[in-house]
Write an enzyme that holds these catalytic residues in place. Structure first.
Site, PDB file in Angstrom:
ATOM      1  N   LYS A 111      19.863  38.956  19.425  1.00 41.49           N
ATOM      2  CA  LYS A 111      18.425  39.675  20.565  1.00 41.49           C
ATOM      3  C   LYS A 111      19.389  38.637  21.800  1.00 41.49           C
ATOM      4  O   LYS A 111      19.098  39.732  23.243  1.00 41.49           O
ATOM      5  CB  LYS A 111      17.689  38.513  20.288  1.00 41.49           C
ATOM      6  CG  LYS A 111      16.285  39.833  19.325  1.00 41.49           C
ATOM      7  CD  LYS A 111      15.485  38.503  18.433  1.00 41.49           C
ATOM      8  CE  LYS A 111      15.086  39.235  17.397  1.00 41.49           C
ATOM      9  NZ  LYS A 111      14.099  38.409  16.699  1.00 41.49           N
TER      10      LYS A 111
ATOM     11  N   GLN B  35      10.744  33.874  16.571  1.00 42.32           N
ATOM     12  CA  GLN B  35      11.406  33.988  15.078  1.00 42.32           C
ATOM     13  C   GLN B  35      10.849  33.653  14.210  1.00 42.32           C
ATOM     14  O   GLN B  35      10.223  32.896  13.727  1.00 42.32           O
ATOM     15  CB  GLN B  35      13.138  33.878  15.298  1.00 42.32           C
ATOM     16  CG  GLN B  35      13.996  34.831  14.312  1.00 42.32           C
ATOM     17  CD  GLN B  35      13.924  35.677  14.102  1.00 42.32           C
ATOM     18  OE1 GLN B  35      14.426  36.368  15.198  1.00 42.32           O
ATOM     19  NE2 GLN B  35      14.159  36.104  12.870  1.00 42.32           N
TER      20      GLN B  35
ATOM     21  N   ASP C 265       6.510  40.913  21.183  1.00 42.92           N
ATOM     22  CA  ASP C 265       7.025  41.401  19.164  1.00 42.92           C
ATOM     23  C   ASP C 265       5.433  42.375  19.115  1.00 42.92           C
ATOM     24  O   ASP C 265       5.013  43.474  18.143  1.00 42.92           O
ATOM     25  CB  ASP C 265       6.167  40.179  18.762  1.00 42.92           C
ATOM     26  CG  ASP C 265       7.527  39.895  17.622  1.00 42.92           C
ATOM     27  OD1 ASP C 265       8.372  41.005  17.509  1.00 42.92           O
ATOM     28  OD2 ASP C 265       7.816  38.827  17.384  1.00 42.92           O
TER      29      ASP C 265
END
Ligand code: GUN
Length: 309
Positions: A63, A107, A130
């Site tokens: 990422k 995460q 997200d």
């Protein structure tokens, strides 16, 4: 089309997620460049990683690399596996308050002592790249504009590359997770598909799969979906990434396989994503697009129209 590798006779065309993701990364980079003067800086993504899960470390590294390659700022916050939940929520709140941060990604999975939902809900929905907060999920259900989850957006994007307009297509999504299955079902519904959301209690899964134009496999069970479950010419999107033993690679050897028996399904499908190199790379591409979208949205700047996702 460059992200579809044409088939050998009698075999599915391979949907090349790596090539599609590279094109989306370029579009996000261009949009980020166009936004920079209005923002006074490039868009910025903050990633929080708790603990040392090896797969999560690889994702987070990728990422950061792709965010920076797209000309955006990547900030990483790493914390030990025993980091207390209240301190993690305090960190998320600091990132919410930091005007220099446009997107926040925590995460997953988090260590067992932490309530994941409580941490995700602490994220400002305007920075929820997200698409996992209740506010983002609610907007998806309502069909209202908002940040959409990345992996399901990647599935829809690749299905459109393969089939064009998805209106009227029948879709089976196997797996009802918050991260993939449920939002994927809603995103395909938004594209006017007729969606079946299947799970471990579903009856006659093979029969339901056989009648679907699009099969999305997102259960995390190696090669659960057999070749003869796939209808002739169907589009198969394999979200699974499972590491399995591979004795043919020598002692202790292993390999990655999806939730679909790729070889057997390739003989019947019209289009299929490989594992690795199919849906996997699409997740970060959509994350970059969401970071640009969040940066523009927070500052009331126009969201570039050609931005995928
Ligand atoms: N872990 C595996 N996939 C994802 C994802 O898309 N988002 C987050 N936050 N964690 C993940």
């Amino acid at each position: 089309m460059s992200d579809i590798i044409l088939p050998q006779a009698g075999r599915a065309a391979i949907l090349d997620g790596k090539a599609a993701a590279a094109a989306i990364d370029r579009a996000a980079a261009e949009a980020a460049r166009a936004l920079t003067p209005g923002l006074g800086r490039p868009p910025c993504l903050a990633v929080v990683l708790v603990g040392e899960d090896p797969a999560s470390q690889v994702y987070v590294r990728n990422k950061a690399r792709r965010t920076e390659a797209a000309g955006m700022t990547s900030v990483e916050h790493r914390r030990p596996a025993d980091f207390p939940q209240e301190d993690l929520i305090a960190l998320v709140q600091e990132l919410n308050a930091d005007d220099g941060v446009d997107g926040i990604l925590v995460q997953l999975p988090l260590p067992g002592h932490i309530d994941e939902r409580a941490v995700v809900e602490a994220i400002d929905p305007a920075k929820d790249v997200d698409g996992l907060t209740a506010a983002s999920a609610g907007r998806l259900v309502l069909g209202a504009p908002g940040l959409r989850p990345c992996t399901p957006s990647g599935c829809v994007w690749l299905a459109e590359q393969a089939l064009g307009d998805l209106t009227g297509k029948s879709v089976i999504v196997i797996g009802r997770s918050i991260l993939v299955g449920k939002p994927a079902a809603l995103l395909f519904l938004e594209k006017n598909c007729t969606v079946t959301l299947a799970h471990s209690r579903t009856k006659d899964l093979p029969g339901l799969c056989r009648s679907a134009d699009i099969v999305v496999a997102a259960v995390g069970r190696p090669e659960l979906v057999e070749g003869d479950w796939i209808g002739e010419g169907a589009c198969v999107l394999d979200v699974g990434i499972n590491r399995v033993d591979a004795p043919e690679k020598g002692e202790g050897g292993s390999k990655l396989v999806g939730d679909v028996d790729f070889e057997a399904a390739s003989v019947r499908a019209g289009f299929i994503t490989p594992v690795p190199g199919g849906i996997g790379p699409m997740t970060i591409a959509m994350l970059l697009a969401n970071t640009v979208r969040a940066a523009a949205g927070r500052k009331g700047l126009p969201i570039p129209e050609n931005l995928p996702g």
